[in-house]
Design an enzyme around this catalytic site. Structure first.
Site, PDB file in Angstrom:
ATOM      1  N   TYR A  13       0.807  -1.225   0.000  1.00  0.00           N
ATOM      2  CA  TYR A  13       0.000   0.000   0.000  1.00  0.00           C
ATOM      3  C   TYR A  13       0.842   1.277   0.000  1.00  0.00           C
ATOM      4  O   TYR A  13       0.363   2.334   0.404  1.00  0.00           O
ATOM      5  CB  TYR A  13      -0.973  -0.016   1.181  1.00  0.00           C
ATOM      6  N   HIS A  62      -8.712  -7.674  -2.639  1.00  0.00           N
ATOM      7  CA  HIS A  62      -7.839  -6.787  -3.399  1.00  0.00           C
ATOM      8  C   HIS A  62      -7.753  -7.333  -4.817  1.00  0.00           C
ATOM      9  O   HIS A  62      -7.719  -8.546  -5.009  1.00  0.00           O
ATOM     10  CB  HIS A  62      -6.424  -6.761  -2.794  1.00  0.00           C
TER      11      HIS A  62
END
Ligand code: IDP
Ligand code: MG
Length: 168
Positions: free
Chosen positions: A51, A126
């Protein structure tokens, strides 16, 4: 249309809600193939690299805690590499919008996601969003020998004094 690869991760909320089978069934509609799969205990280092693009966001620390499993006390995720024509868009279409409140209800995130009271989007899965992201993410989450195909160039290194666990 090009053959692409994409990284899919079933996040801790997806596992807590026992959605693995459901998610894989939905993804199977895209007619892609799985070229890698494993359960992972996510380290802080892996979470922060994954991230990296969001490190300046106010929700970053909570996002790291979420993907590491701290929010759900479930310290694992399941990761897959899917491959096929137009794989990135096909998977994103099934997964749905980032914000589960905006996501179409027929998508995985629309059906099963939620926003926590502190504001993090718990959106179940994700999925890579571009070929560049997919390559970066697949290389981050998988080593070459964990995939059934050689997706990217490899090199051989000779390691000395490697210590690793083997079955006792
Ligand atoms: P994506 O997962 O749809 O590609 P990204 O922008 O890459 O979306 O964000 C990564 C993750 O960070 C999201 O899946 C979601 O869990 C969380 N997130 C993204 N934007 C927000 C936000 O505005 N508020 C809260 N959480 C967010
Ligand atoms: Mg993204």
């Amino acid at each position: 249309m090009a053959v692409e690869q994409t990284l899919v991760i079933i996040k801790p909320d997806g596992l807590v809600k026992s959605l693995t089978g459901n998610i894989l069934t939905r993804l199977s509609e895209a007619k892609l193939i799985i070229v890698g799969a494993k359960a992972v205990r996510v380290s802080r280092e892996l979470a922060e690299k994954h991230y990296e693009h969001l490190k300046d966001k106010p929700f970053f620390e909570e996002l790291i805690q979420y993907i590491m499993g701290e929010l759900h006390k479930t310290y694992r995720v399941v990761a897959f590499v899917y491959e096929g024509e137009d794989a990135i868009k096909k998977v994103r279409d099934i997964v749905g919008d980032t914000n589960p409140e905006n996501a179409n209800p027929v998508t995985i995130r629309g059906a099963y996601g939620r926003i926590t009271t502190s504001g993090v989007f718990e959106n179940v899965v994700h999925a890579s969003s571009s070929p560049e992201d997919a390559e970066k993410e697949i290389k981050l989450w998988f080593e070459p020998h964990e995939l059934v195909e050689v997706l990217y160039p490899v090199k051989e290194v000779t390691l000395e004094k490697v210590t690793k666990k083997v079955w006792a």
